[in-house]
Design a protein around this motif. Structure first.
Motif, mmCIF file in Angstrom:
data_model
loop_
_atom_site.group_PDB
_atom_site.id
_atom_site.type_symbol
_atom_site.label_atom_id
_atom_site.label_comp_id
_atom_site.label_asym_id
_atom_site.label_seq_id
_atom_site.Cartn_x
_atom_site.Cartn_y
_atom_site.Cartn_z
ATOM 1 N N THR A 1 46.008 55.169 90.045
ATOM 2 C CA THR A 1 46.668 54.279 90.987
ATOM 3 C C THR A 1 47.335 53.144 90.231
ATOM 4 N N PHE A 2 48.552 52.818 90.682
ATOM 5 C CA PHE A 2 49.339 51.790 89.986
ATOM 6 C C PHE A 2 49.548 50.590 90.895
ATOM 7 N N GLU A 3 49.710 49.464 90.282
ATOM 8 C CA GLU A 3 49.952 48.225 91.004
ATOM 9 C C GLU A 3 51.398 48.175 91.491
ATOM 10 N N PRO A 4 51.717 47.422 92.588
ATOM 11 C CA PRO A 4 53.102 47.291 93.051
ATOM 12 C C PRO A 4 53.968 46.690 91.949
ATOM 13 N N GLY A 5 55.076 47.340 91.708
ATOM 14 C CA GLY A 5 55.992 46.889 90.678
ATOM 15 C C GLY A 5 55.710 47.447 89.313
ATOM 16 N N GLN A 6 54.627 48.204 89.159
ATOM 17 C CA GLN A 6 54.268 48.740 87.859
ATOM 18 C C GLN A 6 54.947 50.092 87.651
ATOM 19 N N GLY A 7 55.599 50.262 86.507
ATOM 20 C CA GLY A 7 56.245 51.523 86.206
ATOM 21 C C GLY A 7 55.242 52.562 85.747
ATOM 22 N N PHE A 8 55.473 53.805 86.162
ATOM 23 C CA PHE A 8 54.527 54.860 85.785
ATOM 24 C C PHE A 8 55.219 56.165 85.433
ATOM 25 N N ALA A 9 56.546 56.312 85.619
ATOM 26 C CA ALA A 9 57.223 57.563 85.324
ATOM 27 C C ALA A 9 58.705 57.272 85.072
ATOM 28 N N LEU A 10 59.395 58.324 84.605
ATOM 29 C CA LEU A 10 60.839 58.260 84.394
ATOM 30 C C LEU A 10 61.500 59.371 85.204
ATOM 31 N N LEU A 11 62.643 59.012 85.863
ATOM 32 C CA LEU A 11 63.389 59.981 86.656
ATOM 33 C C LEU A 11 64.644 60.382 85.876
ATOM 34 N N HIS A 12 64.845 61.714 85.705
ATOM 35 C CA HIS A 12 66.012 62.257 85.021
ATOM 36 C C HIS A 12 66.840 63.060 86.014
ATOM 37 N N ILE A 13 68.145 62.776 86.079
ATOM 38 C CA ILE A 13 69.097 63.593 86.848
ATOM 39 C C ILE A 13 70.194 63.971 85.857
ATOM 40 N N PRO A 14 70.069 65.091 85.168
ATOM 41 C CA PRO A 14 71.004 65.420 84.085
ATOM 42 C C PRO A 14 72.462 65.499 84.531
ATOM 43 N N LYS A 15 72.689 66.049 85.722
ATOM 44 C CA LYS A 15 74.082 66.185 86.173
ATOM 45 C C LYS A 15 74.783 64.836 86.298
ATOM 46 N N LEU A 16 74.042 63.788 86.686
ATOM 47 C CA LEU A 16 74.620 62.460 86.879
ATOM 48 C C LEU A 16 74.392 61.553 85.682
ATOM 49 N N ASP A 17 73.724 62.074 84.639
ATOM 50 C CA ASP A 17 73.425 61.283 83.441
ATOM 51 C C ASP A 17 72.625 60.031 83.796
ATOM 52 N N VAL A 18 71.591 60.230 84.588
ATOM 53 C CA VAL A 18 70.741 59.126 85.059
ATOM 54 C C VAL A 18 69.362 59.272 84.422
ATOM 55 N N VAL A 19 68.872 58.173 83.815
ATOM 56 C CA VAL A 19 67.498 58.053 83.335
ATOM 57 C C VAL A 19 67.026 56.672 83.741
ATOM 58 N N VAL A 20 66.047 56.606 84.671
ATOM 59 C CA VAL A 20 65.662 55.327 85.251
ATOM 60 C C VAL A 20 64.147 55.309 85.456
ATOM 61 N N PRO A 21 63.516 54.166 85.253
ATOM 62 C CA PRO A 21 62.059 54.093 85.470
ATOM 63 C C PRO A 21 61.705 54.195 86.957
ATOM 64 N N ILE A 22 60.528 54.738 87.229
ATOM 65 C CA ILE A 22 59.978 54.806 88.584
ATOM 66 C C ILE A 22 58.804 53.842 88.643
ATOM 67 N N ALA A 23 58.872 52.903 89.609
ATOM 68 C CA ALA A 23 57.810 51.902 89.766
ATOM 69 C C ALA A 23 57.168 52.062 91.122
ATOM 70 N N GLU A 24 55.972 51.540 91.243
ATOM 71 C CA GLU A 24 55.232 51.612 92.502
ATOM 72 C C GLU A 24 55.786 50.588 93.485
ATOM 73 N N GLY A 25 56.074 51.063 94.737
ATOM 74 C CA GLY A 25 56.564 50.176 95.785
ATOM 75 C C GLY A 25 58.072 50.224 95.925
ATOM 76 N N ILE A 26 58.519 49.719 97.088
ATOM 77 C CA ILE A 26 59.957 49.701 97.381
ATOM 78 C C ILE A 26 60.441 48.273 97.630
ATOM 79 N N SER A 27 59.783 47.304 97.013
ATOM 80 C CA SER A 27 60.187 45.920 97.144
ATOM 81 C C SER A 27 61.554 45.701 96.488
ATOM 82 N N SER A 28 62.407 44.944 97.188
ATOM 83 C CA SER A 28 63.749 44.700 96.652
ATOM 84 C C SER A 28 63.696 43.849 95.393
ATOM 85 N N LYS A 29 63.019 42.711 95.460
ATOM 86 C CA LYS A 29 62.984 41.807 94.314
ATOM 87 C C LYS A 29 62.116 42.339 93.188
#
Length: 413
Positions: free
Chosen positions: A251-279
């Motif tokens: 279990t991860f804390e809100p705002g804590q990163g725990f994975a990476l998302l890859h979308i090769p077709k769009l050349d996207v590599v972005v961290p995945i964090a817990e929660g959907i808070s805007s700030k």
């Protein structure tokens, strides 16, 4: 009025003679003896009425010698000294030096006063000699200034004694003002209320436009720059922790990163964090996991369930800007500390309401899935630069590959 005078009698001689009918022997004034010099020396050279003209002996002598006739060589009757006249064809001696004609000016060929040849300009304060024209001013600016002084501003000839526009203005400015005139001029210089209001409104419009331009620049450019920097820093920190063994699955804390998302077709590599808070998550350029009630979704390692993610489509890194370009079969990879989870894009819902939370169900409604499975759901705003509706993309897991076996083919190719 002319005074009255008696009319002369018929036949009366106006000069005092009796006329044709008169018996007086008085002659007219021009008929008196000696009227034409009779009796004077050389009078024979001047014939009386009815006599033939005879040249004087001197003229005949000159003609015999072949010299041109000069009547002035003989003394005029009644004069003491002869008046000498040069012979015909002899040029008179010049009484004055020839007038200097200046060359044509490149600027103008109008008439102007010419200076003496080789002369220099008079010194400042020195007056020109009487009867001699002042030299023309040197230089184009000096000539124009002199022309304005002689003929006025527009080239017209100023009348003597008539003040010009400059003189009137100077006299008006130089004379002292009364209190009434001074107050009137002060009120005229002071802007009216309408002018002040228009200036204030114009400045407000300009300020508002500048602020809006700065806001748009901040939203569309600066937020992306800052979010990309924060997301890159979070991804580097996460990979360092994985390499050093500081993070453990769980279990991860809100705002804590725990994975990476890859979308090769769009050349996207972005961290995945817990929660959907805007700030705390989305505005920092990361993708948020729906991990809290009432929108709690499964984790990638769960045997069944729907792994739901949210991200910005515009501004703040905009990781989901082009997910509408995905086609069925395109790879979507989730990288964790120990495993690669490979999904294939299955279907898309272009537009739906933000309140349609059924898209995050374990078996998403409208996805085309008919039973439980291991699914992924990507959600973002639509249309671009608005948040009125939501765009949904679904995928189904096709491969689970440990990190020890290397990257999957979707990331290698």
């Amino acid at each position: 009025m002319t005074a009255l005078r008696p009319e002369r009698e018929s036949g009366a001689d106006p000069y005092g003679g009796a006329g044709e009918q008169g018996t007086s022997d008085a002659r007219r004034p021009y008929e008196a003896p000696g009227a034409f010099g009779e009796g004077r020396p050389g009078a024979e050279a001047y014939p009386t009425a009815g006599e033939a003209y005879h040249e004087p002996p001197a003229a005949r002598a000159y003609q015999a010698a072949g010299e041109p006739y000069a009547a002035a060589r003989e003394p005029y009757p009644g004069t003491e000294a002869p008046y000498t006249v040069p012979p015909y064809g002899t040029a008179p001696e010049p009484s004055a030096p020839p007038r200097y004609e200046p060359p044509a000016d490149d600027e103008t060929v109008a008439l102007r006063v010419a200076g003496p040849p080789g002369g220099s300009r008079p010194a400042s304060g020195a007056s020109a000699s009487p009867g001699r024209a002042a030299p023309a001013p040197h230089g184009r600016a000096a000539r124009r200034k002199a022309a304005r002084g002689r003929h006025g501003r527009h080239g017209g000839t100023a009348r003597p004694g008539t003040p010009g526009p400059g003189d009137a203005r100077e006299s008006e400015e130089s004379r002292p003002l009364s209190r009434v005139e001074a107050r009137r001029r002060a009120r005229a210089r002071k802007p009216s209320a309408g002018v002040i209001a228009s200036r204030v409104i114009g400045e407000l419009f300009i300020t508002t436009g500048v602020l809006m331009l700065l806001f748009v620049t901040y939203q569309l450019w600066w937020t992306n720059v800052r979010a990309h920097a924060q997301a890159d820093q979070a991804a580097s920190s996460l990979q360092d922790d994985w390499a050093n063994g500081k993070r453990n699955p769980g279990t991860f804390e809100p705002g804590q990163g725990f994975a990476l998302l890859h979308i090769p077709k769009l050349d996207v590599v972005v961290p995945i964090a817990e929660g959907i808070s805007s700030k705390g998550v989305l505005d920092r350029g990361m993708v948020g996991h729906y991990g809290s009630e009432p929108l709690k979704t499964a984790m990638p390692e769960d045997k069944t369930g729907n792994f739901g993610l949210a991200g910005h489509r515009n501004t703040h890194g905009e990781p989901f800007r082009y997910i509408n370009r995905l086609s069925p079969g395109d790879a979507i990879v989730v990288e964790t500390q120990d495993t690669y989870f490979v999904y294939k894009m299955a279907s898309m819902l272009p537009v739906t309401s933000p309140s349609n939370i059924s898209v995050l169900d374990p078996v998403p409604r409208g996805s085309g899935f008919t039973g439980p499975g291991r699914y992924i759901t990507l959600t973002t705003c639509t249309p671009e630069f608005t948040s009125k509706y939501r765009l949904i993309v679904w995928g189904k897991m096709v491969e689970e590959r440990p990190r020890s076996k290397g990257k999957p083919d979707a990331l290698v190719n």
